[in-house]
Design a protein around this motif. Structure first.
Motif, PDB file in Angstrom:
ATOM      1  N   PRO A  27       0.802  -1.229   0.000  1.00  0.00           N
ATOM      2  CA  PRO A  27       0.000   0.000   0.000  1.00  0.00           C
ATOM      3  C   PRO A  27       0.833   1.277   0.000  1.00  0.00           C
ATOM      4  CG  PRO A  27      -0.123  -1.071   2.144  1.00  0.00           C
ATOM      5  CD  PRO A  27       0.626  -1.993   1.232  1.00  0.00           C
ATOM      6  N   ALA A  28       2.096   1.190   0.343  1.00  0.00           N
ATOM      7  CA  ALA A  28       2.946   2.388   0.330  1.00  0.00           C
ATOM      8  C   ALA A  28       3.335   2.792  -1.085  1.00  0.00           C
ATOM      9  CB  ALA A  28       4.201   2.161   1.170  1.00  0.00           C
ATOM     10  N   THR A  29       3.538   1.825  -1.941  1.00  0.00           N
ATOM     11  CA  THR A  29       4.010   2.138  -3.296  1.00  0.00           C
ATOM     12  C   THR A  29       2.965   1.908  -4.384  1.00  0.00           C
ATOM     13  OG1 THR A  29       4.916  -0.086  -3.574  1.00  0.00           O
ATOM     14  CG2 THR A  29       6.407   1.612  -2.697  1.00  0.00           C
ATOM     15  N   GLU A  30       1.975   1.069  -4.122  1.00  0.00           N
ATOM     16  CA  GLU A  30       0.976   0.755  -5.143  1.00  0.00           C
ATOM     17  C   GLU A  30      -0.294   1.576  -4.926  1.00  0.00           C
ATOM     18  OE1 GLU A  30       0.818  -3.446  -6.547  1.00  0.00           O
ATOM     19  OE2 GLU A  30       1.967  -3.792  -4.709  1.00  0.00           O
ATOM     20  N   THR A  31      -0.919   1.940  -6.022  1.00  0.00           N
ATOM     21  CA  THR A  31      -2.085   2.815  -5.966  1.00  0.00           C
ATOM     22  C   THR A  31      -3.359   2.053  -5.625  1.00  0.00           C
ATOM     23  OG1 THR A  31      -2.621   2.560  -8.297  1.00  0.00           O
ATOM     24  CG2 THR A  31      -1.069   4.322  -7.720  1.00  0.00           C
ATOM     25  N   ILE A  32      -4.389   2.827  -5.315  1.00  0.00           N
ATOM     26  CA  ILE A  32      -5.708   2.267  -5.073  1.00  0.00           C
ATOM     27  C   ILE A  32      -6.233   1.611  -6.347  1.00  0.00           C
ATOM     28  CG2 ILE A  32      -8.091   2.869  -4.457  1.00  0.00           C
ATOM     29  CD1 ILE A  32      -6.871   5.242  -2.866  1.00  0.00           C
ATOM     30  N   SER A  33      -5.886   2.186  -7.480  1.00  0.00           N
ATOM     31  CA  SER A  33      -6.328   1.629  -8.764  1.00  0.00           C
ATOM     32  C   SER A  33      -5.853   0.199  -8.951  1.00  0.00           C
ATOM     33  CB  SER A  33      -5.833   2.501  -9.917  1.00  0.00           C
ATOM     34  OG  SER A  33      -6.434   3.769  -9.870  1.00  0.00           O
ATOM     35  N   THR A  34      -4.696  -0.143  -8.396  1.00  0.00           N
ATOM     36  CA  THR A  34      -4.196  -1.514  -8.477  1.00  0.00           C
ATOM     37  C   THR A  34      -5.190  -2.469  -7.829  1.00  0.00           C
ATOM     38  OG1 THR A  34      -1.923  -0.703  -8.391  1.00  0.00           O
ATOM     39  CG2 THR A  34      -2.255  -3.027  -7.868  1.00  0.00           C
ATOM     40  N   CYS A  83     -17.905   7.302  -9.753  1.00  0.00           N
ATOM     41  CA  CYS A  83     -18.702   6.171 -10.271  1.00  0.00           C
ATOM     42  C   CYS A  83     -18.167   5.700 -11.624  1.00  0.00           C
ATOM     43  CB  CYS A  83     -20.169   6.578 -10.397  1.00  0.00           C
ATOM     44  SG  CYS A  83     -20.993   6.840  -8.808  1.00  0.00           S
ATOM     45  N   VAL A  84     -17.766   6.637 -12.463  1.00  0.00           N
ATOM     46  CA  VAL A  84     -17.207   6.276 -13.775  1.00  0.00           C
ATOM     47  C   VAL A  84     -15.868   5.553 -13.599  1.00  0.00           C
ATOM     48  CG1 VAL A  84     -16.336   7.189 -15.972  1.00  0.00           C
ATOM     49  CG2 VAL A  84     -18.449   8.110 -14.988  1.00  0.00           C
ATOM     50  N   VAL A  85     -15.043   6.018 -12.637  1.00  0.00           N
ATOM     51  CA  VAL A  85     -13.774   5.329 -12.359  1.00  0.00           C
ATOM     52  C   VAL A  85     -14.055   3.878 -11.964  1.00  0.00           C
ATOM     53  CG1 VAL A  85     -11.853   5.195 -10.700  1.00  0.00           C
ATOM     54  CG2 VAL A  85     -12.393   7.358 -11.792  1.00  0.00           C
ATOM     55  N   ALA A  86     -15.123   3.664 -11.200  1.00  0.00           N
ATOM     56  CA  ALA A  86     -15.483   2.299 -10.812  1.00  0.00           C
ATOM     57  C   ALA A  86     -15.869   1.460 -12.029  1.00  0.00           C
ATOM     58  CB  ALA A  86     -16.631   2.326  -9.804  1.00  0.00           C
ATOM     59  N   LEU A  87     -16.449   2.104 -13.036  1.00  0.00           N
ATOM     60  CA  LEU A  87     -16.872   1.388 -14.248  1.00  0.00           C
ATOM     61  C   LEU A  87     -15.737   1.167 -15.243  1.00  0.00           C
ATOM     62  CD1 LEU A  87     -20.269   3.196 -14.897  1.00  0.00           C
ATOM     63  CD2 LEU A  87     -19.924   0.887 -13.962  1.00  0.00           C
ATOM     64  N   ILE A  88     -14.631   1.924 -15.079  1.00  0.00           N
ATOM     65  CA  ILE A  88     -13.491   1.818 -15.998  1.00  0.00           C
ATOM     66  C   ILE A  88     -12.236   1.445 -15.202  1.00  0.00           C
ATOM     67  CG2 ILE A  88     -12.121   2.979 -17.769  1.00  0.00           C
ATOM     68  CD1 ILE A  88     -14.355   5.003 -18.064  1.00  0.00           C
ATOM     69  N   PRO A  89     -12.182   0.235 -14.679  1.00  0.00           N
ATOM     70  CA  PRO A  89     -10.993  -0.139 -13.924  1.00  0.00           C
ATOM     71  C   PRO A  89      -9.783  -0.265 -14.849  1.00  0.00           C
ATOM     72  CG  PRO A  89     -12.418  -2.024 -14.192  1.00  0.00           C
ATOM     73  CD  PRO A  89     -13.141  -0.848 -14.780  1.00  0.00           C
ATOM     74  N   PRO A  90      -8.600  -0.091 -14.288  1.00  0.00           N
ATOM     75  CA  PRO A  90      -7.401  -0.257 -15.110  1.00  0.00           C
ATOM     76  C   PRO A  90      -7.148  -1.734 -15.391  1.00  0.00           C
ATOM     77  CG  PRO A  90      -6.768   0.109 -12.849  1.00  0.00           C
ATOM     78  CD  PRO A  90      -8.261   0.252 -12.912  1.00  0.00           C
ATOM     79  N   PRO A  91      -6.359  -2.020 -16.411  1.00  0.00           N
ATOM     80  CA  PRO A  91      -5.998  -3.426 -16.657  1.00  0.00           C
ATOM     81  C   PRO A  91      -5.090  -3.928 -15.541  1.00  0.00           C
ATOM     82  CG  PRO A  91      -4.774  -1.970 -18.120  1.00  0.00           C
ATOM     83  CD  PRO A  91      -5.737  -1.110 -17.367  1.00  0.00           C
ATOM     84  N   SER A  92      -4.942  -5.233 -15.455  1.00  0.00           N
ATOM     85  CA  SER A  92      -4.130  -5.814 -14.383  1.00  0.00           C
ATOM     86  C   SER A  92      -2.653  -5.455 -14.504  1.00  0.00           C
ATOM     87  CB  SER A  92      -4.316  -7.332 -14.340  1.00  0.00           C
ATOM     88  OG  SER A  92      -3.973  -7.898 -15.578  1.00  0.00           O
ATOM     89  N   SER A  93      -2.203  -5.087 -15.698  1.00  0.00           N
ATOM     90  CA  SER A  93      -0.816  -4.630 -15.842  1.00  0.00           C
ATOM     91  C   SER A  93      -0.792  -3.472 -16.838  1.00  0.00           C
ATOM     92  CB  SER A  93       0.089  -5.765 -16.319  1.00  0.00           C
ATOM     93  OG  SER A  93      -0.294  -6.197 -17.604  1.00  0.00           O
ATOM     94  N   GLY A  94       0.095  -2.550 -16.610  1.00  0.00           N
ATOM     95  CA  GLY A  94       0.187  -1.380 -17.474  1.00  0.00           C
ATOM     96  C   GLY A  94      -0.822  -0.329 -17.077  1.00  0.00           C
ATOM     97  N   GLY A  95      -0.840   0.754 -17.805  1.00  0.00           N
ATOM     98  CA  GLY A  95      -1.742   1.851 -17.499  1.00  0.00           C
ATOM     99  C   GLY A  95      -2.950   1.860 -18.403  1.00  0.00           C
ATOM    100  N   SER A  96      -3.837   2.774 -18.145  1.00  0.00           N
ATOM    101  CA  SER A  96      -5.044   2.933 -18.952  1.00  0.00           C
ATOM    102  C   SER A  96      -5.302   4.428 -19.108  1.00  0.00           C
ATOM    103  CB  SER A  96      -6.233   2.266 -18.261  1.00  0.00           C
ATOM    104  OG  SER A  96      -7.443   2.683 -18.847  1.00  0.00           O
ATOM    105  N   LEU A  97      -5.282   4.903 -20.339  1.00  0.00           N
ATOM    106  CA  LEU A  97      -5.517   6.316 -20.606  1.00  0.00           C
ATOM    107  C   LEU A  97      -6.918   6.727 -20.157  1.00  0.00           C
ATOM    108  CD1 LEU A  97      -4.476   8.968 -21.764  1.00  0.00           C
ATOM    109  CD2 LEU A  97      -5.331   8.236 -23.996  1.00  0.00           C
ATOM    110  N   ARG A  98      -7.919   5.896 -20.425  1.00  0.00           N
ATOM    111  CA  ARG A  98      -9.295   6.225 -20.018  1.00  0.00           C
ATOM    112  C   ARG A  98      -9.409   6.321 -18.497  1.00  0.00           C
ATOM    113  NH1 ARG A  98     -13.770   2.594 -22.416  1.00  0.00           N
ATOM    114  NH2 ARG A  98     -12.649   1.105 -21.159  1.00  0.00           N
ATOM    115  N   HIS A  99      -8.888   5.333 -17.792  1.00  0.00           N
ATOM    116  CA  HIS A  99      -8.947   5.327 -16.338  1.00  0.00           C
ATOM    117  C   HIS A  99      -8.180   6.535 -15.771  1.00  0.00           C
ATOM    118  CE1 HIS A  99      -9.154   3.660 -12.269  1.00  0.00           C
ATOM    119  NE2 HIS A  99      -7.887   4.004 -12.144  1.00  0.00           N
ATOM    120  N   GLY A 100      -6.994   6.770 -16.291  1.00  0.00           N
ATOM    121  CA  GLY A 100      -6.178   7.886 -15.815  1.00  0.00           C
ATOM    122  C   GLY A 100      -6.820   9.236 -16.073  1.00  0.00           C
TER     123      GLY A 100
END
Length: 192
Positions: A27-34, A83-100
């Protein structure tokens, strides 16, 4: 009620999701999005927490009548983006332009709502006075900048993100409490 539930839903959500994820999650280095990413053990918990946070902000914005309309609109829109962030989770690896992108819009809306909600008139509740509103916005913006720096440096991004999101989820409660206290004091001093 909704303003008090917002920080509990968010912090409880990330705590439970991290526990489900186990010791591999830092939790210190990884984001909530993870925690909200497809395939993570706590995906469903974090998704529900983000949606719940969004609903809390939306309900608070609807009920916070003493606040200026622009601030209520920004807070409500920040809730919708959660709510939209909840509907557009990031992929399990790498980033996501939509989520970000949605996350950045949400951070921005929730950072500026205190200033937009402030009332310039005398006798406004403490949380809606310009000085505390500006201070809250600056604190949120500075902590968001710290998050971006840590994210870029691959440092303590998890700590920085938790700080900014905790402040953003708690400030509506502070404002609502100040409005209730203000109304109580007015009722006490009103002639009967």
């Amino acid at each position: 009620m909704s303003s008090g539930c917002a920080p509990a839903v968010l912090i409880g959500g990330w705590a439970i999701a991290a526990r489900l994820e186990g010791p591999a999650y830092d939790p210190a280095t990884e984001t909530i999005s993870t925690l909200a990413a497809y395939g993570s053990s706590g995906f469903w918990v974090m998704t529900l927490a983000l949606a719940g946070l969004g609903v809390c902000h939306l309900l608070t914005a609807l009920g916070l009548r003493p606040a200026a309309p622009a601030g209520r609109l920004a807070l409500g829109a920040g809730g919708v983006t959660a709510c939209v962030v909840a509907l557009i989770p990031p992929p399990s690896s790498g980033g996501s332009l939509r989520h970000g992108t949605v996350t950045a819009i949400g951070f921005t809306l929730l950072a500026v709502w205190p200033v937009l909600a402030a009332r310039r008139r005398d006798g406004a509740p403490w949380g809606l006075r310009p000085a505390p509103a500006v201070a809250a916005t600056l604190l949120m913006l500075l902590s968001a900048v710290w998050f971006l720096v840590e994210l870029h440096l691959q440092g303590a991004a998890g700590v920085a993100e938790r700080l900014v999101t905790a402040i953003q989820s708690l400030w509506p409660f502070v404002v609502v409490a100040s409005c209730l206290r203000h109304r109580y004091r007015q009722d006490e001093t009103a002639p009967t």
